[in-house]
Each structure stands twice: as C-alpha cells, then as structure tokens.
Design an enzyme around this catalytic site. Structure first.
Site, PDB file in Angstrom:
ATOM      1  N   CYS A   1      -9.182 -38.460 -31.289  1.00  0.00           N
ATOM      2  CA  CYS A   1      -8.011 -38.009 -32.048  1.00  0.00           C
ATOM      3  C   CYS A   1      -6.737 -36.857 -32.180  1.00  0.00           C
ATOM      4  CB  CYS A   1      -7.694 -38.963 -33.472  1.00  0.00           C
ATOM      5  SG  CYS A   1      -8.410 -40.658 -33.211  1.00  0.00           S
TER       6      CYS A   1
ATOM      7  N   HIS B   1      -1.205 -36.362 -40.405  1.00  0.00           N
ATOM      8  CA  HIS B   1      -2.208 -37.425 -39.473  1.00  0.00           C
ATOM      9  C   HIS B   1      -1.769 -38.455 -39.595  1.00  0.00           C
ATOM     10  CE1 HIS B   1      -4.632 -38.522 -36.388  1.00  0.00           C
ATOM     11  NE2 HIS B   1      -5.975 -38.195 -37.364  1.00  0.00           N
TER      12      HIS B   1
ATOM     13  N   HIS C   1      -1.491 -45.731 -34.118  1.00  0.00           N
ATOM     14  CA  HIS C   1      -2.377 -44.422 -34.360  1.00  0.00           C
ATOM     15  C   HIS C   1      -2.896 -44.285 -32.417  1.00  0.00           C
ATOM     16  CE1 HIS C   1      -4.849 -41.157 -34.149  1.00  0.00           C
ATOM     17  NE2 HIS C   1      -5.501 -41.632 -34.933  1.00  0.00           N
TER      18      HIS C   1
END
Lengths: 396, 354
Positions: free
Chosen positions: A158, A289, A324
C-alpha cells in the site's frame, strides 16, 4: 540545497470521478464513491467497495485500443489517468522521459480469470500469462504512450504509489531524468478482496477512519499519476505544486500489522520533514493513511502524537471517499494533497463521530478553507513499508 | 564528487553450487524448469519461522545474511530488493484455494506472504532494520533498478555507508509452467549445458537469490567496485551498440578498457540477435562470457552475472565453462554485463577490479 521538484501535471480516476475536476467536486461536496461490487464478479456482494463503474470494454474504447489488446484493468485505469496528466502538462515524451508506477497485484484480475484455463493447458488467452507480474502492467502503459527509456515498477504493497513518486523526485534531483510520470494503479480483484476479507479487516459498512468504533477498511480501485519535470525543462509552464520532502522507513515489526507506537510511520514522517528542511509546525494539513482498521489508525495516531505532540495539524483520511486503493492510494492522495494546496481547502474525513480513546485526535469533518503551504501525505503497507511525502505550494 | 561503491559481501543461491572459480563440472539438468540448490536454511533461520516460509523468502533472507556476514555489516542503511515475479508460491496457493473454494473459508497466511515486498520486509524484520526499504518489480530490470537506487542512496546522503541490494525469484508449480504455453520456455526438454547451441524458441528457467553488501569502504576482501548501471525499456536491435557506447562514454571509459563482457544469451532464437551486434562488432576482440546455460533464465538471473563478475575480478580467473570465444584475457579489470528479456527491459552493469 536542492530545490523541491516541480509537478506540472496530474491525472486521476477513482470511485469519486474520472478526472481531477470530478474528484475535486466530490471531495468538496462530501460525495463518497462507496457501493456494492457490480463490475467485480464476487460472491461478497455485501462488502462495500470503492468501485469505478466503467467496464473494461468502455475503458478500452476510450483509449482506442485494438480488439485483441492485452491491457488488464489496472493497465486500463493507469493509462486513463496518465493520459490526463500528460495532457495537462503538455508533456514532451522522448528518451529522457521516464515512467515509474506502483502496483500491488498488477494484472491479477486477468490471472484469476484465466488461471484455470492455463492450468488445463489452454493457450487461447496466453497473452495474459505475463500479466500477473507487475512489470507487465507498467510496460504496457509505457508502450501505449511511446515511453521507451527508464521504466520501472515499485511493489511495496500500500505504499507503492508513494514510493514511485519518491523515486521519481529523487531521479529528477539527481539529474538522471528530465521528465518522469510517477504514480500508481490497482484494480479491485477477487484476490485482494478475499485476501483482506480472510484477514478480517474489511468493514461490512462504510469505513470510519479515526473513529473509536471503526471496524475495518473498504477496498477501492483507482489510478493516479503526476508529471515531474526538472527545473531547466519548465520554461513558462505552470507549476501545480512541488514535492519538497519524502521519507521511507520500515516498521520491522510484523508482516501485516503496525507496531503499537507506529515506529515506521514516525520515522518516515521525520525523514520527510528533514528532506524538506521544515519543522513540524509548518505542516498545514495531513492527508493521513487512515485506512479505518483498528490497528492502522491507532498506530498512525500514536506516530502523529510523537511528531506533533498535542498540536496535531488539521488531518483527515480521504479513504471513506475512495476506499483503500492499495498501491494507488499514495498517488490518489498526492493528487488530493495538490488539490488541497491549489484550492486552500482541507477535505473532510467522512463517517466520523467518536474520537479514539487512545489519542483523542479529531480529524477535520467538514470542508475547511485555510491557508495551506505544506501538506504531509502518509502511505503505509504490508511488509512494514512506510512512506511519507510532503507537497508544497510553488514558491514556498 | 561521486563516492566509489564496493561489493564487500555476496550471498548467492542458484541451481549451481557455490565457489564457481574452483568448479570442476557444472550441475546438469534435463528439464526446462529446475530448482535452486538449497543451502542448510536452518543455519540462518529459526525452524519455527522456516516452516511457514516459501522458497523466495528462505532464499532471500539466507543470501542477505550471507552477504552481510561476509561484509561484517549488522544493519545496512537501506535494504533494496528486486523481484520480477515475487512470491509466486504463496500467490498460487491463495489463488487456487480461492478458485477451488469459490471464495469461501479462506485462511490468510498465504495471502499475507504473497505481496512482492514480503522478501524485503522479512529481511528487515529478521534484522530489526528500520531503514529505507523498497522492492522493485520490473521484469528483467528488477535487480538493476535496485542497484540504481542503491547508487543514488550513496550519492544523496554522505552518512550512508552500507546498502544491501538483492534480487530473488522462485519457481512455483503452476505459474512457472504457464511459460510453456506462451513460448517463454522451449517446447522440448533440453540439457541445460546445451542451451547456447540451441536454435529454437524459448529458454529454460530456474530460481535463485543474489544479495550484495555494498559499501563506501574498500576492505581487504572486497570483491570489486560497482561502477554503474543503466536500463532502458525498449531498444531497436540495431541501436544496441550506440546505447552501449553512450553508456561507456558517460562512465568515461574507452571500448578497449572493457576486457570482458557477460551476455544474457538464453538460447531463444527470437531474441538472441540482440547480443549478436555487440558480439560481432563492439566486442569482437573482447572475452565474451555467458551464464544462463548454467542457471537458466529468470527475471533476476542477472544477479548471478554480477556474482560471477565480482568473483572473476577478485580472483583474476575465468572458468572455462563460461567462455563463448577463444580470446584470453590475462587479468580481467573491467567487466560489462548486458541483459534483456524478450527484447525488452535491457540493462548494462559495469564492474571493475579494485
């Protein structure tokens, strides 16, 4: 000291819009893109996702691809976003133009579709065999735009997109490239949806970043790219913003979980401010994040507390808008950070109601206008890979 | 002023035994897919952890530790990994379960270990190293991008003394065998050492890990100086000589200064012509070596070429089995490595003796 690296173009496609303008409108209107999976054929229809409601066929038509093309969905989304970035910057593509893309699972969508066929020895769709490997997706996008020089892929889960931006900025500073397109792309796949589901970190409702009652993330898909150019190449081109800082560190704690005190995140933010040569008070907004998993948000908040003490600057996670998007997240959020600087606005953290007991931190929950010179953007991933980027207003 | 970068430690795991210089005979294989020779992993990894690890993770951690031990580095200031195809075994396991069980009752272990950065992350975890950590995955230039990043680390930050760089790729039962379907592998099994005599499509493949401990300091047991790396996604076959000459010029080297070239010839008659031009023109009078007939071709196979070059430069000896021509090179000083795969992802690496 080296000057911060100029950004002259950006392009994006996500669940909240097919270009920068559409994404910006959704952000200021608080319009999320979370829905049930329709294009992704999965049994998990009850899991909300940030899906882009455009079929591969339509994307391929928009890109004028021949019928027998070997673009995976990640390549289609990637090429779509790159196209916008190139147009905006009026980029000249030649031997000195590089392409660096972040992707986590590359063309896994094709692999999961044809895996059984390949196992049975059927070669009809064999052009997708190499598609499983991330470099293939990157290469096919590069080829589409006639980029023949430096082409590479970063896969740090990620944080891939953020690391791609960081490498591009470093290569421009080092004089290794004159122009480079950097960012990331990832599409929804059964592989990732089931993977995160087996880890029990997907929420069955709309995700709630930084909320005490958060119960997991929503997976999303998207692609975003920036055009970075060396100073001597700029001429009179408008500069959208600059990459002034970057930091990369490893949490070295666990393959998937973040350490309790957010060590990797702390180190990445600290390094980013050091390269930017600015102190923590100069940060006006943090695009966190903030995945809305129990573990990430508490570790990230701890790390923020260690950097900013009690006075955390305005922060929000935009993942409740897009889901996400894994490797693309750092790139999508780079575009949002630049929009934040361009419009002098902090975007809202949706679905928040109760502060976390552990930190008491409250994100920005309504669109907020304020002077913004520096934005910090965080991306953390599996394997302990943590990266922070700092975007600054041109001239700051 | 650019710093000099030295290779002070190497960990190599491949389908051939170590200590290439003193070899008498190469290991022979009669299949087009063959595994690496496993070292005793228990010497490097705790048994509990070892049980859960795929081949790529085991090879990666072990070769990284061998390289660091040799260079006497405890914690490198950066860990930079290249892997073309990542953790295929775990990917395959999770994907097969997902498809066979129709997305039901899945356990996360293989998913967790399937990401490309698992190797680099596990090395960091194993060493307790919180420093810079990145994984590149660009087909046959994955390791080369890692080298490029390492070189930039040294020049950006004067405080950096050591960087760990490596390339890892594993074979997996199904995904590797798919290469038979799209012509990446030869249609019929051959003996590995016959690879360079073949006139057919495709190649042979295997697996391996090569980690290099790079340092600013020259030591008594330094292998070689790492000079430079260059990569380019696509090149017209007739332009390859121009690219090589331009690369040497940037590195202020005459063509004549290169006394040995190591070529990535893999027996695929559709693409080996890329090597013909430099072989017949630029390097007509240069010692030419090849290595893929020993270890097969895979995305980070060039790690084996760097390992060979470093050993040749340190020992001054060239094993006969590598030689493509009869030209003798008394004391190799400068070695150029050229590699590509399927006509894409070209790379040049330059090493010199210390």
């Amino acid at each position: 000291m080296n000057k911060a690296v100029a950004i002259t173009g950006m392009g994006i496609i996500s669940a909240i819009g097919n270009d920068t303008g559409e994404n910006y409108r959704s952000l200021i209107l608080g319009k999320h893109g979370i829905s049930s999976p329709e294009i992704l054929k999965t049994i998990h229809r009850d899991l909300p996702v940030g899906e882009i409601k455009i079929s591969n066929e339509t994307l391929a038509q928009d890109l004028n691809l021949p019928k027998n093309h070997s673009f995976t969905r990640a390549a289609l989304l990637g090429a779509f976003a790159v196209s916008e970035a190139i147009t905006q910057s009026k980029l000249k593509i030649d031997g000195g133009t590089g392409f660096i893309s972040g992707t986590s699972v590359g063309g896994m969508d094709a692999t999961e579709t044809y895996f059984k066929e390949f196992t049975e020895g059927k070669a009809e769709n064999s052009r997708f065999i190499r598609a499983q490997h991330p470099g293939f997706t990157t290469e096919i996008i590069a080829e589409h735009f006639g980029i023949t020089g430096f082409v590479s892929t970063i896969s740090t889960a990620c944080s891939s997109g953020a690391n791609a931006i960081m490498l591009g900025a470093r290569m421009i500073k080092a004089g290794k490239l004159k122009r480079v397109i950097v960012g990331g792309t990832d599409c929804l796949t059964k592989f990732t949806l089931n993977g995160f589901n087996s880890l029990m970190i997907l929420s069955d409702e709309h995700c709630k970043p930084f909320d005490e009652n958060r119960n997991g993330l929503n997976l999303g898909e998207g692609a975003a790219y920036l055009v970075l150019e060396a100073e001597e190449e700029l001429n009179v081109k408008p500069v959208l913003g600059r990459i002034s800082g970057y930091g990369n560190a490893n949490d070295a704690f666990h393959q998937t979980a973040s350490s309790e005190n957010g060590e990797g995140a702390f180190l990445a933010m600290q390094k980013a401010m050091k390269t930017a040569g600015i102190s923590s008070e100069k940060i006006d907004y943090i695009n966190a994040h903030g995945t809305a998993t129990k573990n990430n948000d508490s570790a990230e908040a701890k790390a923020l507390k260690r950097i900013f003490f009690k006075n955390s600057p305005d922060f929000s996670s935009t993942k409740a808008f897009t889901g996400h998007t894994l490797a693309a997240a750092g790139a999508l959020e780079a575009v949002y950070s630049l929009l934040s600087i361009q419009h002098q606005e902090v975007f809202a953290n949706l679905n928040f109601s109760d502060p976390m007991d552990s930190s008491g931190f409250i994100p920005v929950t309504q669109l907020k206008a304020k002077p913004i010179d520096h934005v910090l953007s965080n991306s953390f991933g599996f394997g302990g890979n943590c990266t922070s980027l700092i975007f600054s207003k041109n001239g700051e | 002023m650019e710093n000099k970068i030295y290779i002070n430690g190497i960990g190599s795991i491949s389908a051939q035994p170590g200590d290439v210089i003193s070899w008498e005979a190469a290991r022979l294989y009669h299949e087009n897919i063959f595994p690496a020779i496993s070292p005793n992993y228990k010497e490097f990894i705790k048994p509990m952890a070892l049980r859960r690890m795929s081949q790529a993770i085991k090879m990666g951690i072990t070769s990284a530790k061998i390289a660091l031990n040799e260079a006497e580095i405890e914690i490198p200031e950066a860990i930079i990994t290249g892997t073309g195809e990542g953790c295929k075994q775990d990917t395959e396991k999770f994907l097969e379960n997902l498809l066979d069980q129709d997305e039901k009752l899945l356990t996360p272990t293989s998913f967790i270990q399937s990401t490309h950065n698992t190797i680099g992350g596990q090395i960091a975890l194993n060493l307790g190293c919180k420093n810079y950590n990145v994984t590149y995955t660009q087909n046959s230039v994955s390791l080369e991008t890692a080298f490029l990043d390492a070189q930039m680390q040294f020049s950006e930050n004067p405080e950096i003394n050591s960087v760990l760089v490596g390339g890892v790729d594993e074979i997996s039962e199904k995904i590797t065998s798919f290469r038979k379907l799209d012509g990446q592998l030869k249609p019929d099994p051959i003996k590995n050492t016959d690879l360079l005599k073949e006139d057919s499509t495709g190649t042979i493949t295997s697996e391996g890990a090569h980690f290099f401990a790079l340092s600013k300091e020259k030591k008594q047991n330094t292998y070689a100086e790492f000079q430079s790396v260059f990569m380019k996604n696509s090149i017209q076959p007739e332009k390859i000589n121009d690219e090589i000459e331009a690369f040497l010029k940037i590195n202020k080297l005459d063509l004549a200064a290169v006394d040995t070239v190591i070529l990535g010839i893999n027996g695929d008659n559709r693409y080996d012509h890329y090597y013909k031009n430099p072989q017949e023109k630029l390097f007509k009078n240069t010692t030419q070596l090849a290595y893929k007939h020993l270890i097969g071709d895979f995305d980070t196979a060039s790690g084996y070429a760097v390992y060979l070059a470093a050993n040749i430069l340190k020992s001054g000896e060239i094993p006969e089995i590598l030689k493509l021509n009869k030209l003798e090179c008394s004391v190799p000083k400068t070695i150029l490595i050229y590699n590509q795969y399927l006509g894409r992802d070209h790379s040049l690496i330059l090493l010199s003796a210390v």
